[in-house]
Design a protein around this motif. Structure first.
Motif, PDB file in Angstrom:
ATOM      1  N   GLU A 122       1.731  -8.584   2.224  1.00 17.94           N
ATOM      2  CA  GLU A 122       2.481  -8.644   3.487  1.00 17.94           C
ATOM      3  C   GLU A 122       3.921  -8.183   3.285  1.00 17.94           C
ATOM      4  OE1 GLU A 122       3.472 -11.918   6.983  1.00 17.94           O
ATOM      5  OE2 GLU A 122       1.764 -12.184   5.637  1.00 17.94           O
ATOM      6  N   THR A 123       4.516  -8.582   2.150  1.00 14.15           N
ATOM      7  CA  THR A 123       5.882  -8.147   1.837  1.00 14.15           C
ATOM      8  C   THR A 123       5.946  -6.638   1.674  1.00 14.15           C
ATOM      9  OG1 THR A 123       6.371 -10.246   0.734  1.00 14.15           O
ATOM     10  CG2 THR A 123       7.793  -8.372   0.203  1.00 14.15           C
ATOM     11  N   ALA A 124       4.961  -6.087   0.988  1.00 11.18           N
ATOM     12  CA  ALA A 124       4.928  -4.637   0.780  1.00 11.18           C
ATOM     13  C   ALA A 124       4.778  -3.898   2.106  1.00 11.18           C
ATOM     14  CB  ALA A 124       3.779  -4.274  -0.156  1.00 11.18           C
ATOM     15  N   LEU A 125       3.947  -4.450   3.007  1.00  9.36           N
ATOM     16  CA  LEU A 125       3.754  -3.816   4.309  1.00  9.36           C
ATOM     17  C   LEU A 125       5.028  -3.902   5.153  1.00  9.36           C
ATOM     18  CD1 LEU A 125       0.166  -5.119   5.159  1.00  9.36           C
ATOM     19  CD2 LEU A 125       0.799  -2.766   4.602  1.00  9.36           C
ATOM     20  N   ASN A 126       5.715  -5.046   5.066  1.00 10.12           N
ATOM     21  CA  ASN A 126       6.961  -5.213   5.820  1.00 10.12           C
ATOM     22  C   ASN A 126       8.029  -4.225   5.357  1.00 10.12           C
ATOM     23  OD1 ASN A 126       5.887  -7.280   7.340  1.00 10.12           O
ATOM     24  ND2 ASN A 126       6.720  -8.913   6.049  1.00 10.12           N
ATOM     25  N   GLN A 127       8.088  -3.974   4.068  1.00  5.45           N
ATOM     26  CA  GLN A 127       9.075  -3.041   3.532  1.00  5.45           C
ATOM     27  C   GLN A 127       8.818  -1.617   4.003  1.00  5.45           C
ATOM     28  OE1 GLN A 127       8.783  -3.677  -0.693  1.00  5.45           O
ATOM     29  NE2 GLN A 127      10.172  -5.454  -0.664  1.00  5.45           N
ATOM     30  N   ARG A 128       7.577  -1.352   4.385  1.00 11.16           N
ATOM     31  CA  ARG A 128       7.224  -0.016   4.871  1.00 11.16           C
ATOM     32  C   ARG A 128       7.171   0.044   6.397  1.00 11.16           C
ATOM     33  NH1 ARG A 128       5.501  -0.769  -0.006  1.00 11.16           N
ATOM     34  NH2 ARG A 128       5.190   0.937  -1.497  1.00 11.16           N
ATOM     35  N   GLY A 129       7.688  -1.019   7.026  1.00 13.51           N
ATOM     36  CA  GLY A 129       7.740  -1.033   8.484  1.00 13.51           C
ATOM     37  C   GLY A 129       6.397  -1.201   9.153  1.00 13.51           C
ATOM     38  N   LEU A 130       5.447  -1.822   8.426  1.00 11.77           N
ATOM     39  CA  LEU A 130       4.095  -1.982   8.974  1.00 11.77           C
ATOM     40  C   LEU A 130       3.793  -3.440   9.281  1.00 11.77           C
ATOM     41  CD1 LEU A 130       2.171   0.438   6.585  1.00 11.77           C
ATOM     42  CD2 LEU A 130       2.919   0.884   8.926  1.00 11.77           C
ATOM     43  N   ALA A 131       4.809  -4.170   9.703  1.00 10.84           N
ATOM     44  CA  ALA A 131       4.622  -5.589  10.025  1.00 10.84           C
ATOM     45  C   ALA A 131       3.886  -5.733  11.350  1.00 10.84           C
ATOM     46  CB  ALA A 131       5.982  -6.278  10.080  1.00 10.84           C
ATOM     47  N   GLY A 132       3.898  -6.919  11.910  1.00 15.31           N
ATOM     48  CA  GLY A 132       3.290  -7.129  13.230  1.00 15.31           C
ATOM     49  C   GLY A 132       1.787  -7.133  13.184  1.00 15.31           C
ATOM     50  N   ILE A 133       1.189  -6.167  13.854  1.00 14.26           N
ATOM     51  CA  ILE A 133      -0.265  -6.120  13.999  1.00 14.26           C
ATOM     52  C   ILE A 133      -0.960  -6.016  12.655  1.00 14.26           C
ATOM     53  CG2 ILE A 133      -0.302  -3.611  14.281  1.00 14.26           C
ATOM     54  CD1 ILE A 133      -2.581  -6.217  16.036  1.00 14.26           C
ATOM     55  N   THR A 134      -0.326  -5.344  11.681  1.00 10.92           N
ATOM     56  CA  THR A 134      -0.928  -5.213  10.357  1.00 10.92           C
ATOM     57  C   THR A 134      -1.083  -6.573   9.697  1.00 10.92           C
ATOM     58  OG1 THR A 134       0.128  -3.057  10.129  1.00 10.92           O
ATOM     59  CG2 THR A 134      -0.759  -4.043   8.130  1.00 10.92           C
ATOM     60  N   SER A 135      -0.083  -7.440   9.850  1.00 11.46           N
ATOM     61  CA  SER A 135      -0.144  -8.778   9.269  1.00 11.46           C
ATOM     62  C   SER A 135      -1.257  -9.594   9.905  1.00 11.46           C
ATOM     63  CB  SER A 135       1.197  -9.492   9.447  1.00 11.46           C
ATOM     64  OG  SER A 135       2.220  -8.821   8.757  1.00 11.46           O
ATOM     65  N   TYR A 136      -1.423  -9.462  11.215  1.00 11.97           N
ATOM     66  CA  TYR A 136      -2.492 -10.193  11.893  1.00 11.97           C
ATOM     67  C   TYR A 136      -3.863  -9.716  11.420  1.00 11.97           C
ATOM     68  CZ  TYR A 136       0.801 -12.362  15.148  1.00 11.97           C
ATOM     69  OH  TYR A 136       1.813 -13.114  15.680  1.00 11.97           O
ATOM     70  N   LEU A 137      -4.013  -8.394  11.236  1.00  8.21           N
ATOM     71  CA  LEU A 137      -5.267  -7.849  10.731  1.00  8.21           C
ATOM     72  C   LEU A 137      -5.548  -8.360   9.323  1.00  8.21           C
ATOM     73  CD1 LEU A 137      -5.073  -4.152  11.993  1.00  8.21           C
ATOM     74  CD2 LEU A 137      -6.608  -5.946  12.813  1.00  8.21           C
ATOM     75  N   GLN A 138      -4.505  -8.428   8.529  1.00 10.68           N
ATOM     76  CA  GLN A 138      -4.632  -8.910   7.159  1.00 10.68           C
ATOM     77  C   GLN A 138      -5.090 -10.364   7.142  1.00 10.68           C
ATOM     78  OE1 GLN A 138      -1.069  -8.094   4.975  1.00 10.68           O
ATOM     79  NE2 GLN A 138      -1.598  -9.456   3.307  1.00 10.68           N
ATOM     80  N   ASP A 139      -4.488 -11.184   7.990  1.00  8.27           N
ATOM     81  CA  ASP A 139      -4.886 -12.589   8.066  1.00  8.27           C
ATOM     82  C   ASP A 139      -6.310 -12.728   8.581  1.00  8.27           C
ATOM     83  OD1 ASP A 139      -2.398 -13.316   7.152  1.00  8.27           O
ATOM     84  OD2 ASP A 139      -1.570 -13.682   9.148  1.00  8.27           O
ATOM     85  N   THR A 140      -6.693 -11.882   9.510  1.00  5.21           N
ATOM     86  CA  THR A 140      -8.052 -11.920  10.046  1.00  5.21           C
ATOM     87  C   THR A 140      -9.074 -11.595   8.976  1.00  5.21           C
ATOM     88  OG1 THR A 140      -7.250 -11.269  12.241  1.00  5.21           O
ATOM     89  CG2 THR A 140      -9.600 -10.981  11.788  1.00  5.21           C
ATOM     90  N   VAL A 141      -8.761 -10.607   8.154  1.00  9.64           N
ATOM     91  CA  VAL A 141      -9.656 -10.244   7.043  1.00  9.64           C
ATOM     92  C   VAL A 141      -9.834 -11.435   6.108  1.00  9.64           C
ATOM     93  CG1 VAL A 141      -9.881  -8.808   4.987  1.00  9.64           C
ATOM     94  CG2 VAL A 141      -9.180  -7.780   7.141  1.00  9.64           C
ATOM     95  N   LEU A 142      -8.732 -12.140   5.818  1.00 12.93           N
ATOM     96  CA  LEU A 142      -8.822 -13.317   4.949  1.00 12.93           C
ATOM     97  C   LEU A 142      -9.700 -14.393   5.573  1.00 12.93           C
ATOM     98  CD1 LEU A 142      -5.275 -13.905   3.412  1.00 12.93           C
ATOM     99  CD2 LEU A 142      -7.359 -13.179   2.268  1.00 12.93           C
ATOM    100  N   LEU A 143      -9.547 -14.602   6.887  1.00 12.64           N
ATOM    101  CA  LEU A 143     -10.372 -15.601   7.577  1.00 12.64           C
ATOM    102  C   LEU A 143     -11.851 -15.263   7.450  1.00 12.64           C
ATOM    103  CD1 LEU A 143      -8.362 -16.225  10.873  1.00 12.64           C
ATOM    104  CD2 LEU A 143      -8.618 -17.765   8.927  1.00 12.64           C
ATOM    105  N   ILE A 144     -12.159 -13.972   7.483  1.00 16.95           N
ATOM    106  CA  ILE A 144     -13.549 -13.541   7.379  1.00 16.95           C
ATOM    107  C   ILE A 144     -14.075 -13.706   5.959  1.00 16.95           C
ATOM    108  CG2 ILE A 144     -15.071 -11.524   7.553  1.00 16.95           C
ATOM    109  CD1 ILE A 144     -13.283 -10.529   9.840  1.00 16.95           C
TER     110      ILE A 144
END
Length: 265
Positions: A122-144
């Motif tokens: 998540e930190t790496a994605l935030n540094q590349r300006g890919l926060a927001g929806i990407t973080s939610y997708l990442q959390d969803t994948v973990l839930l699955i």
């Protein structure tokens, strides 16, 4: 219960396990440890003394990890009991009953490592300006993934089994795709609605304490006690929410064979 119970029966049985004395003992212990780890953040609000050691970030991190290990370890034992057909039996006060302490603590380490890897990503994605929806997708994948990863771990309690993505699909298939989708929905709703539900009493508590402090003579000396008790209650509810979905799904894990149960020790 013989065979997979109905969702309603499994729901009631899960609540019975979570609110049993044998489980609440460890939820309370984990919440107290987490509260101690939070003291450096809470003390400026309450303006009271705190133990010097808790001001050390290393000590605070150690207390947080210990809290995680206690909660995940007990939850792992509860899930193993359900999978072994002991879900209706009373929950013992011991940390583990059907699995070894090593197996329980190793599950906590795997969960902590997964959380750490998720935070790094998540930190790496935030540094590349890919926060927001990407973080939610990442959390969803973990839930699955986590319920299937947990089932694989219960079958063979090793980090390799937990993180082996090749076995995710077979694990989901053994649970049943319809059961799996139902519990993913339940987990998402729990994690979405849980913080919203918790925020209401939290705001109310802070408002009450603020008014109480202003209007009641001599209330200042009792204010920290009320504050810490309120935070402790919220931490307990939060931990119950976090373990609810995993414990609920365990009723639909395929029953462990005798040799698999032996491998857990």
């Amino acid at each position: 219960m013989h065979g997979p119970p109905t969702y309603g029966k499994a729901f009631k049985a899960t609540l019975r396990i979570l609110f049993s004395a044998g489980n609440l003992l460890y939820v309370l212990a984990g919440s107290i440890l987490l509260l101690l780890a939070m003291l450096p953040l809470l003390s400026p609000i309450t303006h009271v003394w705190r133990p010097v050691l808790t001001g050390d970030s290393t000590i605070a991190q150690a207390l947080t990890l210990l809290s995680v290990f206690i909660l995940t370890g007990k939850t792992c034992d509860n899930m193993a009991r359900i999978q072994a057909g002991l879900g209706d039996a009373p929950i013992p006060a011991t940390f583990t009953s059907i699995i070894s302490n090593k197996t329980a603590l190793l599950y906590g380490i795997c969960c902590a490592a997964l959380t750490y890897l998720n935070d790094l990503a998540e930190t790496a994605l935030n540094q590349r300006g890919l926060a927001g929806i990407t973080s939610y997708l990442q959390d969803t994948v973990l839930l699955i993934l986590v319920p299937a990863m947990t089932l694989n771990y219960l079958h063979r309690p090793t980090p390799l089994a937990f993180f082996n993505l090749v076995n995710i699909a077979p694990a989901i298939s053994s649970i049943g795709i319809h059961h799996y989708l139902y519990f993913i929905l339940v987990t998402i709703l729990t994690l979405l609605l849980g913080p919203s539900v918790l925020s209401v009493p939290l705001v109310g508590i802070f408002s009450f304490l603020d008014v109480f402090n202003i209007t009641t003579p001599g209330s200042t000396e009792h204010l920290p006690l009320y504050f810490y008790l309120s935070i402790s209650l919220l931490l307990i509810v939060n931990k119950l929410l976090l373990t609810f979905a995993l414990t609920y799904m365990a009723w639909y894990y395929p029953h462990a064979a005798g040799d698999e149960k032996n491998e857990r020790r």
